[in-house]
Design an enzyme around this catalytic site. Structure first.
Site, PDB file in Angstrom:
ATOM      1  N   ASP A 129       1.173  -1.372   0.065  1.00 45.59           N
ATOM      2  CA  ASP A 129      -0.105  -0.001  -0.033  1.00 45.59           C
ATOM      3  C   ASP A 129       0.740   1.165  -0.076  1.00 45.59           C
ATOM      4  OD1 ASP A 129      -2.817   0.505   0.998  1.00 45.59           O
ATOM      5  OD2 ASP A 129      -1.801   2.229   1.249  1.00 45.59           O
ATOM      6  N   GLY A 158     -16.047   2.836   3.784  1.00 39.99           N
ATOM      7  CA  GLY A 158     -14.336   3.658   3.388  1.00 39.99           C
ATOM      8  C   GLY A 158     -13.743   2.968   1.815  1.00 39.99           C
ATOM      9  N   GLN A 159     -14.845   2.672   1.318  1.00 39.20           N
ATOM     10  CA  GLN A 159     -13.750   2.452  -0.353  1.00 39.20           C
ATOM     11  C   GLN A 159     -13.770   3.404  -1.105  1.00 39.20           C
ATOM     12  OE1 GLN A 159     -16.027  -0.990  -2.422  1.00 39.20           O
ATOM     13  NE2 GLN A 159     -14.372  -1.041  -3.282  1.00 39.20           N
ATOM     14  N   HIS A 214      -9.801  -5.304  -3.643  1.00 40.52           N
ATOM     15  CA  HIS A 214      -9.032  -5.668  -2.047  1.00 40.52           C
ATOM     16  C   HIS A 214      -9.407  -5.651  -1.217  1.00 40.52           C
ATOM     17  CE1 HIS A 214      -9.761  -1.236  -2.515  1.00 40.52           C
ATOM     18  NE2 HIS A 214      -9.404  -1.191  -0.987  1.00 40.52           N
ATOM     19  N   LEU A 215      -8.087  -6.882  -0.877  1.00 40.12           N
ATOM     20  CA  LEU A 215      -7.982  -7.114   0.828  1.00 40.12           C
ATOM     21  C   LEU A 215      -6.573  -6.592   1.441  1.00 40.12           C
ATOM     22  CD1 LEU A 215      -8.597 -10.448   2.053  1.00 40.12           C
ATOM     23  CD2 LEU A 215      -6.555  -9.958   2.334  1.00 40.12           C
ATOM     24  N   HIS A 216      -6.879  -5.379   2.553  1.00 41.73           N
ATOM     25  CA  HIS A 216      -6.200  -4.778   2.860  1.00 41.73           C
ATOM     26  C   HIS A 216      -5.355  -6.291   3.718  1.00 41.73           C
ATOM     27  CE1 HIS A 216      -6.510  -1.042   2.062  1.00 41.73           C
ATOM     28  NE2 HIS A 216      -7.472  -1.396   1.699  1.00 41.73           N
TER      29      HIS A 216
HETATM   30  P1  AMP Z   1      -9.609   1.711   0.551  1.00 43.23           P
HETATM   31  O1  AMP Z   1      -9.630   2.954   0.863  1.00 43.23           O
HETATM   32  O2  AMP Z   1     -10.335   0.509   1.134  1.00 43.23           O
HETATM   33  O3  AMP Z   1     -10.641   1.579  -1.604  1.00 43.23           O
HETATM   34  O4  AMP Z   1      -7.709   1.825  -0.009  1.00 43.23           O
HETATM   35  C1  AMP Z   1      -7.770   2.176  -1.127  1.00 43.23           C
HETATM   36  C2  AMP Z   1      -6.214   2.074  -0.651  1.00 43.23           C
HETATM   37  O5  AMP Z   1      -5.353   1.597  -2.368  1.00 43.23           O
HETATM   38  C3  AMP Z   1      -5.717   2.814   0.117  1.00 43.23           C
HETATM   39  O6  AMP Z   1      -5.208   2.246   1.496  1.00 43.23           O
HETATM   40  C4  AMP Z   1      -4.129   3.454  -0.257  1.00 43.23           C
HETATM   41  O7  AMP Z   1      -3.171   3.710   0.093  1.00 43.23           O
HETATM   42  C5  AMP Z   1      -4.156   2.400  -1.348  1.00 43.23           C
HETATM   43  N1  AMP Z   1      -3.663   3.263  -2.603  1.00 43.23           N
HETATM   44  C6  AMP Z   1      -4.504   4.291  -3.486  1.00 43.23           C
HETATM   45  N2  AMP Z   1      -3.400   4.573  -4.690  1.00 43.23           N
HETATM   46  C7  AMP Z   1      -1.977   3.571  -4.705  1.00 43.23           C
HETATM   47  C8  AMP Z   1      -1.083   2.986  -5.721  1.00 43.23           C
HETATM   48  N3  AMP Z   1      -0.798   3.725  -6.404  1.00 43.23           N
HETATM   49  N4  AMP Z   1      -0.155   2.130  -5.025  1.00 43.23           N
HETATM   50  C9  AMP Z   1      -0.899   1.052  -3.821  1.00 43.23           C
HETATM   51  N5  AMP Z   1      -1.519   1.465  -3.130  1.00 43.23           N
HETATM   52  C10 AMP Z   1      -2.445   2.847  -3.642  1.00 43.23           C
END
Ligand code: AMP
Ligand code: ZN
Length: 115
Positions: free
Chosen positions: A31, A94-95, A101-103
């Site tokens: 991330d 909060g997407q 995607h899975l964090h």
């Molecule tokens: P969400 O809020 O669950 O949609 O998570 C999206 C995630 O993508 C966030 O944790 C961002 O920091 C991450 N993110 C956004 N742009 C990038 C990127 N270019 N490379 C890696 N992670 C990213």
């Protein structure tokens, strides 16, 4: 592949990322704005906009995302102290990026409940 999707572009290498794992079905990368010492995203290479878009035909794919996350958690030494998997969905979830995607979050104690 969705033309205007950030994560599809990352899979294609059009936008750089720090790759953690790749095969035909899943891709994992660091991330860009880590919320914990380990913060990795595991995504399907197939464009699904969120978890709600998955259906029966995606059953193996969803299993593979979780098992890939387990493999990465093990490799990163998170198994002993634990970790958290998160799939934010929609406005209230909060997407911010509309490619499923899975964090994987680990390396510190995480609060519960989330804010
Ligand atoms: P969400 O809020 O669950 O949609 O998570 C999206 C995630 O993508 C966030 O944790 C961002 O920091 C991450 N993110 C956004 N742009 C990038 C990127 N270019 N490379 C890696 N992670 C990213
Ligand atoms: Zn996409």
């Amino acid at each position: 592949m969705s033309e205007d999707c950030l994560f599809c572009k990352i899979i294609d290498g059009k936008i750089p990322s720090t790759e953690v794992y790749r095969d035909d079905d899943v891709f994992a990368f660091e991330d860009i704005n880590p919320a914990a010492p380990t913060h990795i995203l595991v995504i399907p290479t197939k464009h699904l906009k969120d978890i709600k878009a998955a259906n029966k035909e995606d059953r193996d794919l969803l299993g593979k995302i979780l098992l890939t996350a387990n493999q990465i958690s093990n490799e990163r030494g998170l198994a002993h102290d634990g970790f958290r998997y998160v799939i934010n969905t929609g406005k209230h979830g909060g997407q911010t990026v509309y490619h499923l995607h899975l964090h994987i979050l680990g390396g510190r104690s995480l609060n519960w409940p989330p804010g």
